[in-house]
Design a protein around this motif. Structure first.
Motif, short mmCIF file in Angstrom:
data_model
loop_
_atom_site.label_atom_id
_atom_site.label_comp_id
_atom_site.label_asym_id
_atom_site.label_seq_id
_atom_site.Cartn_x
_atom_site.Cartn_y
_atom_site.Cartn_z
N ASN A 137 0.84 -1.19 0.00
CA ASN A 137 0.00 0.00 0.00
C ASN A 137 0.88 1.25 0.00
O ASN A 137 2.10 1.16 0.12
N GLY A 138 0.27 2.39 -0.17
CA GLY A 138 1.03 3.61 -0.40
C GLY A 138 1.01 3.93 -1.89
O GLY A 138 0.24 3.31 -2.65
N GLU A 139 1.83 4.88 -2.31
CA GLU A 139 1.80 5.32 -3.70
C GLU A 139 3.19 5.24 -4.32
O GLU A 139 4.18 5.67 -3.72
N ILE A 140 3.25 4.68 -5.53
CA ILE A 140 4.50 4.63 -6.31
C ILE A 140 4.18 5.18 -7.69
O ILE A 140 3.32 4.65 -8.39
N LEU A 141 4.87 6.26 -8.05
CA LEU A 141 4.62 6.92 -9.33
C LEU A 141 5.87 6.84 -10.20
O LEU A 141 6.98 7.12 -9.72
N LEU A 142 5.69 6.48 -11.45
CA LEU A 142 6.74 6.54 -12.45
C LEU A 142 6.31 7.56 -13.49
O LEU A 142 5.27 7.38 -14.13
N ASP A 143 7.07 8.65 -13.62
CA ASP A 143 6.66 9.76 -14.49
C ASP A 143 5.24 10.22 -14.13
O ASP A 143 4.40 10.46 -15.00
N ASN A 144 4.97 10.25 -12.82
CA ASN A 144 3.67 10.70 -12.27
C ASN A 144 2.50 9.77 -12.60
O ASN A 144 1.34 10.13 -12.40
N ILE A 145 2.79 8.57 -13.09
CA ILE A 145 1.72 7.59 -13.37
C ILE A 145 1.79 6.49 -12.31
O ILE A 145 2.87 5.93 -12.07
N PRO A 146 0.68 6.14 -11.66
CA PRO A 146 0.71 5.12 -10.60
C PRO A 146 1.13 3.74 -11.14
O PRO A 146 0.51 3.22 -12.06
N VAL A 147 2.17 3.19 -10.54
CA VAL A 147 2.69 1.88 -10.95
C VAL A 147 1.72 0.76 -10.56
O VAL A 147 1.61 -0.25 -11.25
N TYR A 148 1.01 0.95 -9.44
CA TYR A 148 0.14 -0.11 -8.92
C TYR A 148 -1.34 0.14 -9.20
O TYR A 148 -2.20 -0.48 -8.58
N ASP A 149 -1.63 1.02 -10.14
CA ASP A 149 -3.02 1.21 -10.55
C ASP A 149 -3.60 -0.10 -11.05
O ASP A 149 -2.91 -0.88 -11.72
N LYS A 150 -4.86 -0.37 -10.73
CA LYS A 150 -5.44 -1.67 -11.11
C LYS A 150 -5.49 -1.86 -12.63
O LYS A 150 -5.56 -2.98 -13.12
N ASN A 151 -5.45 -0.77 -13.37
CA ASN A 151 -5.46 -0.87 -14.83
C ASN A 151 -4.06 -0.78 -15.45
O ASN A 151 -3.92 -0.74 -16.67
N ALA A 152 -3.03 -0.75 -14.60
CA ALA A 152 -1.66 -0.62 -15.12
C ALA A 152 -1.28 -1.84 -15.95
O ALA A 152 -1.63 -2.98 -15.61
N ASP A 153 -0.55 -1.60 -17.03
CA ASP A 153 -0.06 -2.67 -17.90
C ASP A 153 1.32 -3.09 -17.40
O ASP A 153 2.31 -2.38 -17.59
N VAL A 154 1.38 -4.25 -16.73
CA VAL A 154 2.63 -4.69 -16.10
C VAL A 154 3.70 -5.02 -17.14
O VAL A 154 4.89 -4.77 -16.93
N VAL A 155 3.29 -5.57 -18.29
CA VAL A 155 4.25 -5.88 -19.36
C VAL A 155 4.91 -4.59 -19.84
O VAL A 155 6.14 -4.51 -20.01
N SER A 156 4.10 -3.57 -20.03
CA SER A 156 4.61 -2.27 -20.46
C SER A 156 5.52 -1.66 -19.39
O SER A 156 6.56 -1.08 -19.70
N LEU A 157 5.15 -1.83 -18.12
CA LEU A 157 5.97 -1.32 -17.02
C LEU A 157 7.35 -1.98 -17.04
O LEU A 157 8.37 -1.30 -16.91
N ARG A 158 7.38 -3.30 -17.22
CA ARG A 158 8.67 -4.01 -17.17
C ARG A 158 9.52 -3.74 -18.41
O ARG A 158 10.72 -3.98 -18.40
N LYS A 159 8.90 -3.24 -19.46
CA LYS A 159 9.66 -2.76 -20.61
C LYS A 159 10.33 -1.44 -20.26
O LYS A 159 11.47 -1.17 -20.64
N LYS A 160 9.61 -0.62 -19.49
CA LYS A 160 10.15 0.69 -19.10
C LYS A 160 11.18 0.58 -17.98
O LYS A 160 12.07 1.42 -17.86
N VAL A 161 11.02 -0.44 -17.14
CA VAL A 161 11.87 -0.59 -15.96
C VAL A 161 12.57 -1.95 -16.04
O VAL A 161 12.01 -2.98 -15.65
N GLY A 162 13.79 -1.94 -16.57
CA GLY A 162 14.54 -3.19 -16.75
C GLY A 162 15.28 -3.58 -15.48
O GLY A 162 15.48 -2.76 -14.57
#
Length: 260
Positions: free
Chosen positions: A67-92
């Motif tokens: 819980n809490g907030e984690i933002l990458l470029d001001n976009i929530p990393v743990y948003d329920k609609n976040a695309d995890v595949v896309s996230l892991r492309k951005k964060v190697g």
């Protein structure tokens, strides 16, 4: 955070639990872009757990709650609609031991771009050359790209893993003690590489090596376990400041080797 640097990653009161066990408590910090941030602290304090929060690798562990907030470029990393595949492309991520895949050097590099839909051989060739050039391996390996990646020396293997992470053009690179299994010469090459890569990328490293943190990082985050056995952020500041004039006596005790 150093003045003039924009925050790439922001954490606000982040807590992580393994089932009932509280592992990280109220982690709040602004991680600057195009800089190296070192996460330091004694074994078992949650450094690698914190690193894995940023590309949701902890999602793979049963019973983890965050819980809490984690933002990458001001976009929530743990948003329920976040695309995890896309996230892991951005964060190697680069691990402690080189995890070279049992395939050729070339296939190790292009596996990510292929996964993300790039099929054109010419384009893949360019990606392979660019990525290997970025890690100073192209001249060494360009005539042997069909050779097995696992036949390389440990230092070359780790640089190959960094090249593989770079091949998908991430914004952030996470390095979890990625020099601890290497000899001093290979370590020096990886450190030189980090200092070159921050012209384009944001890098977070977990390291037990205080000299390494001082040599390569711009910011340092010191974590330790409190009396309740929970990992807490004790200090987060420019590395030179943390090492020369730490605000918390526990930081000084750790970096001078009095504990940890």
């Amino acid at each position: 955070m150093e003045t003039g640097r924009k925050a790439k990653i922001i954490t606000k009161a982040v807590n992580l639990y393994y089932g009932e066990r509280h592992a990280l408590k109220d982690i709040t910090m602004d991680i600057p872009e195009r800089a190296v941030t070192a996460i330091i602290g004694p074994s078992g304090c949650g450094k690698s757990t914190l690193l894995r929060i940023f590309n949701r690798m902890n999602d793979l562990i049963p019973g983890v709650k965050i819980n809490g907030e984690i933002l990458l470029d001001n976009i929530p990393v743990y948003d329920k609609n976040a695309d995890v595949v896309s996230l892991r492309k951005k964060v190697g991520m680069v691990f402690q031991k080189p995890n070279v895949f049992p395939m050729s050097i070339y296939d190790n590099i292009v596996i990510g771009p292929r996964h993300h839909g790039i099929k054109n051989k010419g384009e893949l060739d360019k990606i392979a050359e660019r990525s290997l050039t970025q890690v100073a391996l192209w001249d060494e390996l360009k005539d042997n790209l069909k050779n097995p990646g696992q036949a390389l020396s440990p230092g070359q293997q780790q640089r190959l893993c960094i090249a593989r992470a770079l091949a998908v053009e991430p914004d952030v690179i996470l390095m979890d003690e990625s020099c601890s299994a290497l000899d001093p010469e290979s370590t020096m090459k990886i450190e030189e590489l980090m200092l070159e890569l921050i012209k384009e990328y944001t890098i977070l490293i977990v390291t037990h090596n205080m000299e390494q943190a001082l040599r390569v990082s711009d910011m340092a985050a010191f974590i330790m376990i409190d009396d309740e056995k929970v990992g807490r952020l004790v200090e987060f500041a420019p590395t030179a400041e943390v090492f020369s004039s730490p605000k918390d006596p526990r930081t000084e005790d750790y970096i001078t080797g009095r504990f940890g």
